[in-house]
Design an enzyme around this catalytic site. Structure first.
Site, mmCIF file in Angstrom:
data_model
loop_
_atom_site.group_PDB
_atom_site.id
_atom_site.type_symbol
_atom_site.label_atom_id
_atom_site.label_comp_id
_atom_site.label_asym_id
_atom_site.label_seq_id
_atom_site.Cartn_x
_atom_site.Cartn_y
_atom_site.Cartn_z
ATOM 1 N N HIS A 1 0.832 -1.207 0.000
ATOM 2 C CA HIS A 1 0.000 0.000 0.000
ATOM 3 C C HIS A 1 0.869 1.260 0.000
ATOM 4 O O HIS A 1 0.705 2.150 -0.856
ATOM 5 C CB HIS A 1 -0.911 -0.023 1.229
ATOM 6 C CG HIS A 1 -1.719 1.215 1.428
ATOM 7 N ND1 HIS A 1 -3.084 1.229 1.310
ATOM 8 C CD2 HIS A 1 -1.373 2.490 1.750
ATOM 9 C CE1 HIS A 1 -3.538 2.451 1.536
ATOM 10 N NE2 HIS A 1 -2.510 3.241 1.815
ATOM 11 N N GLU A 2 1.786 1.355 0.950
ATOM 12 C CA GLU A 2 2.598 2.560 1.072
ATOM 13 C C GLU A 2 3.511 2.748 -0.136
ATOM 14 O O GLU A 2 3.762 3.877 -0.564
ATOM 15 C CB GLU A 2 3.413 2.538 2.369
ATOM 16 C CG GLU A 2 2.580 2.535 3.646
ATOM 17 C CD GLU A 2 1.661 3.746 3.775
ATOM 18 O OE1 GLU A 2 1.906 4.778 3.098
ATOM 19 O OE2 GLU A 2 0.694 3.668 4.544
ATOM 20 N N HIS B 1 1.784 4.567 -2.800
ATOM 21 C CA HIS B 1 1.860 6.023 -2.640
ATOM 22 C C HIS B 1 3.187 6.551 -3.190
ATOM 23 O O HIS B 1 3.233 7.609 -3.846
ATOM 24 C CB HIS B 1 1.745 6.411 -1.171
ATOM 25 C CG HIS B 1 0.364 6.322 -0.606
ATOM 26 N ND1 HIS B 1 -0.735 6.887 -1.218
ATOM 27 C CD2 HIS B 1 -0.106 5.737 0.536
ATOM 28 C CE1 HIS B 1 -1.812 6.662 -0.487
ATOM 29 N NE2 HIS B 1 -1.458 5.964 0.578
ATOM 30 N N HIS C 1 3.001 6.692 -6.847
ATOM 31 C CA HIS C 1 2.093 7.772 -7.247
ATOM 32 C C HIS C 1 2.856 9.099 -7.255
ATOM 33 O O HIS C 1 2.696 9.923 -8.173
ATOM 34 C CB HIS C 1 0.915 7.833 -6.274
ATOM 35 C CG HIS C 1 -0.306 8.493 -6.833
ATOM 36 N ND1 HIS C 1 -1.534 8.431 -6.211
ATOM 37 C CD2 HIS C 1 -0.515 9.233 -7.946
ATOM 38 C CE1 HIS C 1 -2.429 9.088 -6.932
ATOM 39 N NE2 HIS C 1 -1.826 9.597 -7.979
#
Length: 696
Positions: A490-491, A494, A497
């Site tokens: 998940h991190e 980021h 992104h």
């Protein structure tokens, strides 16, 4: 075992474009320079005096740039000399702000953390001053009038987004109101900023340790007992370190211990932050009222996808209601386990029980032992496997380089390049383990944002992943539970992104998107760690280096997840409702009581005389926004179906490149709804999300 041959052949393909240690940062940076890019390592201040001096310098330059913008002749001013120039003037200040925000959460020297905290507050106050500069607003307004009258060309694309957003922000700041009202709002914003900084610092600086004899920690792993052993033979549970807390809540069979640890966790910073939170909520309410909004939720959510507090409340309340039958059924099963273990047929599940009995359910019904599972997830192996996945689907190459400065000895720095063109994309740090004074959860921090500079060069981004994984003990490696594997995927989503951005303006680069969308791409990547083909690439038992996680175990893990997802999302909605309700409540209401009441209504009664909200860091930054996790989960599930239905499923490079180009590269330079539709090829739907949580 039938999947082994294709797995190995594809894995070799991945490694071929993977880490290359033979190339230095200087070589990669030099090539970036040749291509009109800037790839630079951040310069970290080494003393409190240097921290202050940097801010002194950047504010002089920023104020001069802003004065020049405001001092233009309105008749000759252009979109580029006003709106674009504002983004450029703010960029150096935002870069320092980002760096200091990271430093105050990670540096080992208390005096530097404090200096960074003070300067973050100083920069925040300066930002409010800039927001309310009448001369800047006037020059933008006059250029806007010329644009709307046809005297100047209308901006298009990302320029149009910048134009709309800046004028919207001036309206939201109160420039449609009288000067006296704006002055009141500005003062309230500065007060709020100081309170939020204090609230965050009290959380970061908190340290609560409880000691227990081994028998009061019955059920926790031997590795945890070994690593937590004190010189006196007792065992220290660091309540403020999430892996320690979760180890007790999930594994310890001694209910009294779980209750004590739970109560301690939900009492952290209560005396300091409880009153601060109430002041924050009151100030927010006053500001919203002065600006013409019904409440803070309406004000804060206006620029987001949900657009109103009512829409967000309706989403959270509706999902909580829809989950009621599944939640009741799940709690009933947990109560049966509790009754059997305790011999008390009327036993009731409490907050300090549900995680423990969920873990027991996984073991007894689904033969999933989380301690055994950890052996398949050595931290370094997971990170290497995760790198291979992201490199493959996004066509990237990661290269470990030497950091110019390390704020902790085991810090890592990686450069990211496009694997086909060799274009430098950015860099990320890995700060993996807990230590005193460090941010105590898991997050990605921007350090240098992406931006097209005035000279035509592009500044590539730099970010840091700040994590708190449990280190290895002795010769054993650091091991992760499956939830932590989800977290790192998940991190890292980021981080990608942020790094893969091509937005022209810093306010749109990377993950600077609508707050109720920002989590969607990252939450989508959590699905990768549930896919057999992905997991078989790195979920290998470290003890023999050969045994791959059994597919039967993975199938049982999926069943166990569905059997507990109702409780998970009711907890999420309890938090969402707590956050929203405290920000629509009447002035003077107690935020901690609202939080406890919402969680008691939707999940379980919190421990008596505690205030979870006082230790809830999301209430600064994500205030009136926690619903966004559930909102984004719905989008993430829908986006995930595009991979699931692709020829190569979660390893499909064509879909991965579409995600990179339509979601990650554009950032906030266009409306989130447009980016989602471009990726999906259709309107979005909630069907996949509802199916994933067992709601028909």
């Amino acid at each position: 075992m039938k999947l082994c041959l294709p797995v190995l052949s594809l894995f070799v393909t991945f490694v071929a474009c993977s880490t290359q240690s033979s190339r230095s940062f200087e070589q990669i940076s030099a090539k970036a320079t040749e291509n009109g890019l800037i790839l630079s390592q951040p310069s970290f201040e080494q003393s409190p005096e240097a921290v202050v001096a940097t801010v002194d310098s950047v504010l002089v330059s920023a104020n001069a740039a802003l004065d020049a913008i405001a001092g233009q002749d309105p008749e000759t001013a252009t979109f580029e000399s006003t709106f674009v120039a504002l983004d450029s003037a703010a960029y150096p200040m935002m870069t320092v702000m980002n760096r200091y925000w990271l430093m105050k959460e990670t540096r080992q020297e208390p005096e530097i953390r404090k200096a960074c905290m003070n300067q973050v507050q100083r920069l925040s106050e300066w930002g409010v001053e800039v927001e309310y500069r009448e001369d800047l607003y006037q020059i933008c307004r006059e250029v806007s009038e010329r644009i709307e009258s046809g005297d100047l060309p209308k901006p298009g694309g990302e320029d149009a987004q910048l134009y709309r957003d800046i004028m919207r922000d001036y309206r939201r700041a109160g420039f449609n109101l009288n000067a006296a009202t704006r002055e009141k709002v500005a003062k309230l914003k500065n007060k709020l900023s100081k309170l939020e900084s204090d609230f965050d610092s009290n959380i970061t600086n908190a340290s609560v340790v409880l000691e227990f004899p081994a028998e009061e920690l019955n059920g926790v792993s031997e590795s945890f007992l070994e690593s937590s052993k004190t010189d006196q033979g007792r065992h220290a549970v660091r309540v403020t370190v999430t892996p320690d807390y979760m180890a007790v809540m999930e594994k310890c069979s001694v209910r009294k211990t779980r209750r004590k640890v739970n109560a301690a966790r939900y009492s952290i910073a209560m005396e300091e932050n409880g009153p601060i939170l109430n002041k924050m909520v009151r100030l927010r309410s006053k500001m919203a009222t002065l600006l013409g909004y019904s409440n803070w939720a309406d004000y804060k959510i206006e620029p987001k996808m949900a657009s109103t507090g009512g829409e967000a409340l309706g989403f959270a309340e509706g999902l909580a209601r829809g989950l009621q039958p599944k939640f009741d059924a799940e709690v009933s099963e947990l109560q049966k386990l509790m009754a059997k273990e305790t011999g008390k047929p009327n036993a009731q599940i409490q907050w300090w029980d549900f995680r423990y009995y969920q873990n027991q359910l996984m073991k007894s019904r689904y033969s999933v032992d989380s301690d055994v599972l950890r052996n398949y997830f050595p931290l370094k192996g997971v990170i290497a496997g995760m790198f291979d996945v992201y490199q493959h689907i996004f066509d990237l190459r990661f290269t470990q380089v030497e950091p110019g400065y390390k704020w902790v000895d085991d810090l890592e720095l990686w450069a990211v390049e496009d694997a086909t063109t060799g274009e430098a994309m950015g860099m990320f740090y890995l700060d993996l383990y807990p230590r005193p004074g460090k941010y105590n959860h898991f997050a990605q921090f921007d350090i240098i944002g992406g931006k097209l500079l005035d000279d035509g060069r592009y500044q590539r981004p730099v970010v840091s992943l700040v994590c708190n994984f449990t280190p290895g003990v002795g010769d054993d490696p650091a091991l992760m539970n499956h939830g932590e594997v989800e977290t790192i995927f998940h991190e890292f989503g980021h981080a990608m992104h942020s790094i893969l951005t091509r937005a022209k303006y810093q306010r749109f680069s990377g993950a600077n998107v609508a707050r109720d969308f920002v989590e969607a791409p990252s939450q989508m990547f959590e699905a990768w760690v549930w896919d057999p083909e992905v997991l078989q690439r790195f979920a290998i038992d470290w003890r023999d280096g050969e045994s791959v996680i059994p597919m039967e175990t993975l199938a049982n893990m999926k069943k166990a997840k569905l059997a507990t997802v109702g409780v998970f999302y009711r907890r999420q909605m309890g938090l969402a409702l707590a956050d929203l309700r405290m920000h629509v409540a009447e002035v003077g209401a107690d935020a901690g009581k609202i939080c406890n009441a919402a969680n008691a209504e939707v999940l379980f009664e919190p421990p008596a005389n505690t205030n979870f909200a006082a230790y809830w860091g999301h209430l600064t930054g994500y205030d009136a926004g926690y619903y966004g996790y559930g909102w984004a989960d719905s989008i993430a599930a829908d986006m995930g179906t595009i991979f699931e239905n692709a020829p190569n499923r979660f390893l499909d490079k064509e879909v991965g490149m579409r995600l990179r180009n339509e979601i990650y590269s554009v950032g906030g330079s266009r409306d989130a709804d447009i980016s989602i539709i471009r990726f999906l090829g259709r309107e979005r739907s909630n069907d996949a999300f509802l199916e994933s949580i067992g709601i028909e």
